[in-house]
Design an enzyme around this catalytic site. Structure first.
Site, mmCIF file in Angstrom:
data_model
loop_
_atom_site.group_PDB
_atom_site.id
_atom_site.type_symbol
_atom_site.label_atom_id
_atom_site.label_comp_id
_atom_site.label_asym_id
_atom_site.label_seq_id
_atom_site.Cartn_x
_atom_site.Cartn_y
_atom_site.Cartn_z
ATOM 1 N N THR A 144 0.821 -1.205 0.000
ATOM 2 C CA THR A 144 0.000 0.000 0.000
ATOM 3 C C THR A 144 0.860 1.262 0.000
ATOM 4 O O THR A 144 1.985 1.253 0.509
ATOM 5 C CB THR A 144 -0.897 0.003 1.258
ATOM 6 O OG1 THR A 144 -1.517 1.277 1.394
ATOM 7 C CG2 THR A 144 -0.106 -0.281 2.530
ATOM 8 N N ASP A 145 0.289 2.348 -0.520
ATOM 9 C CA ASP A 145 0.998 3.635 -0.465
ATOM 10 C C ASP A 145 1.093 4.166 0.965
ATOM 11 O O ASP A 145 1.879 5.073 1.249
ATOM 12 C CB ASP A 145 0.322 4.665 -1.383
ATOM 13 C CG ASP A 145 -1.133 4.946 -1.037
ATOM 14 O OD1 ASP A 145 -1.686 4.298 -0.111
ATOM 15 O OD2 ASP A 145 -1.737 5.814 -1.706
ATOM 16 N N TYR A 171 -2.116 -0.686 11.034
ATOM 17 C CA TYR A 171 -2.217 -1.365 9.729
ATOM 18 C C TYR A 171 -1.019 -1.048 8.850
ATOM 19 O O TYR A 171 -0.325 -1.952 8.354
ATOM 20 C CB TYR A 171 -3.517 -0.963 9.017
ATOM 21 C CG TYR A 171 -3.489 -1.234 7.527
ATOM 22 C CD1 TYR A 171 -3.508 -2.537 7.031
ATOM 23 C CD2 TYR A 171 -3.427 -0.184 6.609
ATOM 24 C CE1 TYR A 171 -3.459 -2.787 5.663
ATOM 25 C CE2 TYR A 171 -3.378 -0.419 5.245
ATOM 26 C CZ TYR A 171 -3.390 -1.737 4.774
ATOM 27 O OH TYR A 171 -3.336 -1.966 3.415
#
Ligand code: NAD
Ligand code: DAU
Length: 355
Positions: A144-145, A171
């Site tokens: 993810t970015d 996360y």
């Protein structure tokens, strides 16, 4: 030798022939989730010679209906945990490649209880890369970015492959940890791996806990949508089908050990997206509630996907966000039986958090 590829009008990219890779059997972890299932559909549709084994634990976010109806001689579902080393070893021993989507994926859940995030996102990745190392399988890591943290709202910069890691939430810190494991295994053990870091996905089959489906289904239920903070946080939206085509290109043409950022220039602040949803569903664009902000809420994500586009010739197909959003709304309206079972428990969780 260098292979060139074109879009029918001219050469748009090249790849070293030594890195070109045509798998016949792949394991897709998390293939019953939102994005993993999109990738499974993409492979079945576009690559007739490829067999897919889906490894999915079917957590609250996994739904076998997401891949129902696909031909059984092309797709096999194995229900199991990526932390189960014996199971993972058996599946990886018979495959050419692992494409790893399985994760605990929701920031708000990670703030309420980080522990499953550490287990699945960190230990699960470790289990997979150990098996790939042992059996010499190609590994693609879907990330993810959010590992890059956030950008200021008025910063003209975007994330690139060189941006330092600076994750904010439980996360994103577990996703960053898993990226680091992959990088270390690549350098130390020669794991044949690539990593992609993508921005916010939207489209059908996304769990109702996420921003866009939550608001669409609230409106269907006659409940006012919920906006965190001041609604000024920016996300860089990409259709999940574009994410899938990019991952296939990286798997088959990407250079070993490289990271590729995936994004489609879809920056929008949350209040704009919410007003677009309300208007598309025939409601007053101001008909929503402000709710408690997310602790540590990242301000802005923005992806520079130049490397992916230049090196591999990838282009997004869904460039009209308003149109993609309308199709997504239509899908939720037409598929209430898919999302209804998860709605009540999801909203109860949010209510307990003041959101
Ligand atoms: P999701 O929550 O919709 O799906 C996750 C899937 O993984 C589910 O099918 C779940 O059952 C499965 N799973 C969870 N724990 C497992 C375990 N221990 N063993 C086996 N299966 C398990 O997630 P998503 O939004 O589809 O995200 C997929 C991947 O893409 C994640 O790695 C996420 O970090 C990454 N990603 C997501 C986005 C986004 O916008 N949603 C953007 C960039 C990257
Ligand atoms: O950037 C990629 C990431 O995008 C992925 O790695 C994550 O797995 C994925 O969940 C997503 O993370 P976000 O936290 O950005 O997505 P979410 O849908 O939870 O929220 C999007 C934005 O909307 C965020 O700024 C918080 C806000 N929001 C969210 C909800 C659920 C609201 O304002 N109201 C809401 O009810």
């Amino acid at each position: 030798m260098t292979l060139a590829f074109s879009n029918g009008k001219g050469v748009i990219g090249t790849v070293d022939a030594q890195d070109a890779f045509e798998p016949e059997r792949i394991v897709v972890t998390g293939g019953c989730g939102f994005i993993g299932s999109s990738f499974v559909h993409h492979v079945v549709r576009e690559r007739p010679g490829v067999h897919v084994t889906v490894l999915d634990k079917l957590t609250y976010a996994g739904n076998p209906d997401n891949i129902a109806g696909l031909p059984s001689d092309r797709v096999e579902l194995v229900v199991g945990d990526i932390c189960d080393a014996a199971l993972v070893d058996r599946l990886v021993s018979g495959t050419d490649a692992v494409v790893h989507y399985a994760a605990e994926s929701h920031n708000d859940n990670s703030i309420a209880d980080p522990s499953p995030f550490l287990k699945t996102n960190v230990e699960g990745t470790y289990t997979l890369i150990e098996a790939c190392r042992k059996h010499g399988a190609r590994y693609h890591h879907v990330s993810t970015d959010e590992v890059y943290g956030d950008l200021a709202l008025d910063d003209p910069a975007k994330f690139t492959e060189e941006t330092p890691y600076h994750p904010s939430s439980p996360y994103s810190s577990t996703k960053a940890s898993s990226d680091m494991l992959v990088r270390a295994w690549t350098r130390t053990y020669g794991l044949r791996a690539t990593i992609s870091n993508c921005s916010n996905n939207y489209g059908p089959y996304q769990h109702v806990e996420k921003f866009i489906p939550r608001q669409i289904t609230n409106i269907i239920d006659g409940v006012r949508p919920k906006l965190y903070g001041k609604g000024e946080n920016v996300r860089d939206w990409i259709h999940t089908e574009d994410h899938s085509s990019a991952v296939w290109d990286i798997l088959t043409k990407g250079r070993m050990g490289e990271t590729y950022l995936i994004g489609a220039d879809g920056e929008k602040d949350n209040i704009t997206v919410l007003r677009m949803i309300l208007e598309a569903m025939g409601r007053d664009p101001e008909d929503f509630d402000w709710v408690a902000d997310r602790p540590g809420h990242d301000r802005r994500y923005a992806i520079d996907s130049t490397k992916l586009q230049r090196e591999l010739g990838w282009r997004p197909a869904h460039t009209d966000f308003a149109e993609g959003l309308k199709q997504t709304i239509d899908w939720y309206v037409a598929n209430e039986s898919w999302w209804r079972p998860a709605k009540e428990a999801t909203e109860a969780r949010y209510k307990a958090q003041g959101q």
